[in-house]
Design a protein around this motif. Structure first.
Motif, PDB file in Angstrom:
ATOM      1  N   LYS A 161       0.855  -1.174   0.000  1.00  0.00           N
ATOM      2  CA  LYS A 161       0.000   0.000   0.000  1.00  0.00           C
ATOM      3  C   LYS A 161       0.903   1.239   0.000  1.00  0.00           C
ATOM      4  CE  LYS A 161      -3.853   2.391   0.488  1.00  0.00           C
ATOM      5  NZ  LYS A 161      -4.908   2.407  -0.545  1.00  0.00           N
ATOM      6  N   ALA A 162       0.773   2.050  -1.046  1.00  0.00           N
ATOM      7  CA  ALA A 162       1.541   3.293  -1.146  1.00  0.00           C
ATOM      8  C   ALA A 162       3.032   3.057  -0.933  1.00  0.00           C
ATOM      9  CB  ALA A 162       1.010   4.319  -0.145  1.00  0.00           C
ATOM     10  N   GLY A 163       3.550   1.981  -1.527  1.00  0.00           N
ATOM     11  CA  GLY A 163       4.977   1.702  -1.466  1.00  0.00           C
ATOM     12  C   GLY A 163       5.452   1.037  -0.196  1.00  0.00           C
ATOM     13  N   ARG A 164       4.557   0.730   0.736  1.00  0.00           N
ATOM     14  CA  ARG A 164       4.918   0.069   1.991  1.00  0.00           C
ATOM     15  C   ARG A 164       4.312  -1.340   2.028  1.00  0.00           C
ATOM     16  NH1 ARG A 164       8.794   2.653   4.625  1.00  0.00           N
ATOM     17  NH2 ARG A 164       8.077   1.728   6.597  1.00  0.00           N
ATOM     18  N   ARG A 165       5.058  -2.268   2.635  1.00  0.00           N
ATOM     19  CA  ARG A 165       4.513  -3.613   2.837  1.00  0.00           C
ATOM     20  C   ARG A 165       3.628  -3.595   4.080  1.00  0.00           C
ATOM     21  NH1 ARG A 165       5.109  -7.468   0.005  1.00  0.00           N
ATOM     22  NH2 ARG A 165       4.386  -8.844   1.680  1.00  0.00           N
ATOM     23  N   ILE A 166       2.379  -3.960   3.909  1.00  0.00           N
ATOM     24  CA  ILE A 166       1.380  -3.872   4.977  1.00  0.00           C
ATOM     25  C   ILE A 166       0.736  -5.247   5.184  1.00  0.00           C
ATOM     26  CG2 ILE A 166      -0.801  -2.817   5.692  1.00  0.00           C
ATOM     27  CD1 ILE A 166       1.508  -0.851   5.647  1.00  0.00           C
TER      28      ILE A 166
ATOM     29  N   GLU B 240       9.959  -3.697  -1.875  1.00  0.00           N
ATOM     30  CA  GLU B 240      11.073  -3.773  -2.807  1.00  0.00           C
ATOM     31  C   GLU B 240      10.630  -3.326  -4.189  1.00  0.00           C
ATOM     32  OE1 GLU B 240      12.662  -7.668  -2.855  1.00  0.00           O
ATOM     33  OE2 GLU B 240      13.152  -7.704  -0.713  1.00  0.00           O
ATOM     34  N   ALA B 241      11.486  -2.602  -4.869  1.00  0.00           N
ATOM     35  CA  ALA B 241      11.188  -2.161  -6.244  1.00  0.00           C
ATOM     36  C   ALA B 241      11.203  -3.362  -7.168  1.00  0.00           C
ATOM     37  CB  ALA B 241      12.216  -1.136  -6.691  1.00  0.00           C
ATOM     38  N   VAL B 242      10.231  -3.407  -8.082  1.00  0.00           N
ATOM     39  CA  VAL B 242      10.134  -4.515  -9.030  1.00  0.00           C
ATOM     40  C   VAL B 242      10.763  -4.098 -10.357  1.00  0.00           C
ATOM     41  CG1 VAL B 242       8.586  -6.038 -10.273  1.00  0.00           C
ATOM     42  CG2 VAL B 242       8.018  -5.341  -7.956  1.00  0.00           C
TER      43      VAL B 242
END
Length: 398
Positions: free
Chosen positions: A313-318, A396-398
Motif C-alpha cells: 500500500k503506497a509503497g509500503r509492505r502492509i 522492494e522495487a520490481v
C-alpha cells in the motif's frame, strides 16, 4: 419489508428470526418449518407480534413453491443443505429474492442464468464461514494496492472447560452433517507460489496441521480445509498471491484422533458388509456422535476467526489482521455459532430487501455484500472484531 425464514425453528433460524423482528424495517416475518416449537420458544426473548407461523414440509415441492410465491421481499433459507436445490429452483420460479449461508459453488449450475433472467437475486455465503470471513477478505484486499498473502481461518469450538470433557475436544454448534461434509472435502491452498492439494483423508495428518496462539483463547490447531484458490480468483488476486489458505481451528488433540478415524475408514460412505442393513461408517458417525456432542444448557461455545491480508500500500509492505471472537449469549441461549450465522443472514436479507444489494443472478460475498455497512451492522449486534495493521517496511522495487 416482508421476510420469509425457511428453517425458522433451527438454531440459526431462531437467531435470524429474532434479529429480523428487532428491525423497524421489517413489517412481518413468516416463520416456516415442520416443527414450530423452536420459534415459539423465542417468546421470552423476542416480540412475536409481527411473526406468522407456517407449518411447512419442505419435501413437498408444491407447498414450498406456493409459499415462496406469496409476495415476500426476500426469503432466508436456513434449511439443511439437502434442500438447497429445491429451494433455489422454487425461489427463482416464484421470483422471490433468496439469501442462504451455503457456498455459491454448491448452488445448481444454472442458478446464475435462471435467476438473472427472472430478475431474482440469489445471495449465498451470508453466514459465518462462508460469510463474515469472505467479507473480511474482500475488505482487506480492497485496502491494498496489491496482494500477495491472504489467509482465512475459522472455528466453532467449545470453551476449554467444556472441551476437556470428551476425547474430540469438540461439541456441535451447527449441523453435525455439515461438519462431516466439511471434513470430507479436500483442501487447496498456495504456498510460496505453488498450488498444493491435500485429500480430505489427509488434512488432519500432522504434516499439514500447524498451531496458533489466539488472543483470549490460547493454543489452537490450524487444519487446512476448503479451496483458497477459488476465492483468490474471485477477488482478482489469483495471479499475484503467493500464499493463501482456508483453514479450520480446533483445540489441540482433535486432529490426531480425527486422523485416526479417517485412517480407519470411519468417514466412508460405502456400506459395511455383513450388517443387516446398508449402514455406512459415516451414517454411524452421524447418528452415534450427534447426541453425545450436543451442548447442554449453560455450556458456552466460541467462534474464533482470523483473516490476514498482506501486500503493498503506497509503497509500503502492509499486513492487515482481523480477529473475531464471539461467545454464547446465556441470556438468550444463542450459541456463538447461532449468533454469527443467524445475524449475518438477517443483515444480508435486509440489505437485499432494502435494495442495498441490487444485482440479479447468483451473487458472491466477496463482490456483492457491502463490506463496511455489513461489518458495522455486526458490531451493532455485539459481534466484535479487532483490526491490526503491521507496517513491514518499504516494498522492494520490481
Amino acid at each position: 419489508m416482508r421476510v420469509l425464514v425457511l428453517g425458522a425453528s433451527g438454531l440459526q433460524g431462531r437467531a435470524a428470526v429474532m434479529d429480523l423482528l428487532r428491525s423497524s424495517d421489517v413489517t412481518e416475518v413468516v416463520c416456516a418449518d415442520l416443527d414450530l416449537a423452536g420459534v415459539q420458544s423465542l417468546a421470552g426473548v423476542a416480540d412475536l407480534s409481527r411473526a406468522a407461523l407456517r407449518r411447512l414440509d419442505a419435501r413437498q415441492s408444491g407447498a414450498l413453491r406456493d409459499l415462496l410465491a406469496e409476495g415476500f421481499d426476500v426469503a432466508v433459507d436456513l434449511l439443511p443443505s439437502s434442500y438447497l436445490d429445491a429451494v433455489a429452483q422454487a425461489a427463482i420460479t416464484s421470483r422471490c429474492h433468496l439469501v442462504n449461508t451455503m457456498y455459491g459453488h454448491q448452488m445448481p449450475p444454472d442458478t446464475d442464468l435462471r435467476a438473472a433472467e427472472a430478475g431474482v437475486t440469489v445471495m449465498p455465503e451470508s453466514g459465518l464461514d462462508p460469510g463474515i470471513d469472505l467479507v473480511l477478505c474482500a475488505y482487506g484486499v480492497g485496502r491494498l494496492d496489491s496482494v500477495d498473502e491472504l489467509h482465512s481461518c475459522c472455528g466453532g469450538i467449545p470453551e476449554r472447560s467444556v472441551a476437556a470433557q470428551n476425547p474430540l475436544h469438540y461439541k456441535i454448534s451447527w449441523s453435525w452433517e455439515g461438519v462431516l461434509k466439511s471434513y470430507a472435502r479436500p483442501a487447496v491452498f498456495v504456498r510460496d507460489g505453488e498450488v498444493i492439494r491435500v485429500p480430505a483423508d489427509d488434512q488432519h495428518d500432522p504434516r499439514w496441521v500447524t498451531h496458533v496462539d489466539f488472543p483470549g483463547v490460547g493454543n489452537l490447531e490450524v487444519i487446512p480445509n476448503g479451496d483458497a484458490v477459488v476465492f483468490a480468483d474471485l477477488l482478482g488476486i489469483g495471479g499475484s498471491v503467493r500464499n493463501t489458505t482456508r483453514c479450520t481451528y480446533r483445540w489441540p488433540g482433535h486432529s490426531a484422533l480425527w486422523h485416526t478415524f479417517a485412517r480407519l475408514g470411519l468417514l466412508s460412505e460405502e456400506p459395511v458388509a455383513g450388517l443387516p442393513e446398508e449402514v455406512t461408517p459415516r451414517e454411524f458417525m452421524l447418528r452415534h456422535f450427534a447426541p453425545r456432542l450436543a451442548y447442554t444448557e449453560g455450556e458456552r461455545d466460541l467462534v474464533v476467526m482470523r483473516v490476514v491480508a498482506g501486500g503493498v500500500k503506497a509503497g509500503r509492505r502492509i499486513r492487515l489482521t482481523f480477529d473475531l471472537l464471539d461467545r454464547r449469549d446465556l441470556a438468550t441461549g444463542f450459541l456463538a455459532m447461532t449468533r454469527t450465522v443467524g445475524f449475518s443472514a438477517s443483515i444480508v436479507a435486509q440489505m437485499v430487501g432494502r435494495g442495498e444489494i441490487r444485482r440479479r443472478g447468483l451473487l458472491t460475498a466477496v463482490r456483492d455484500i457491502p463490506a463496511e455497512r455489513f461489518l458495522d451492522q455486526l458490531r451493532s449486534r455485539g459481534v466484535q472484531f479487532t483490526e491490526t495493521v503491521d507496517d513491514l517496511g518499504a516494498a522492494e522495487a520490481v
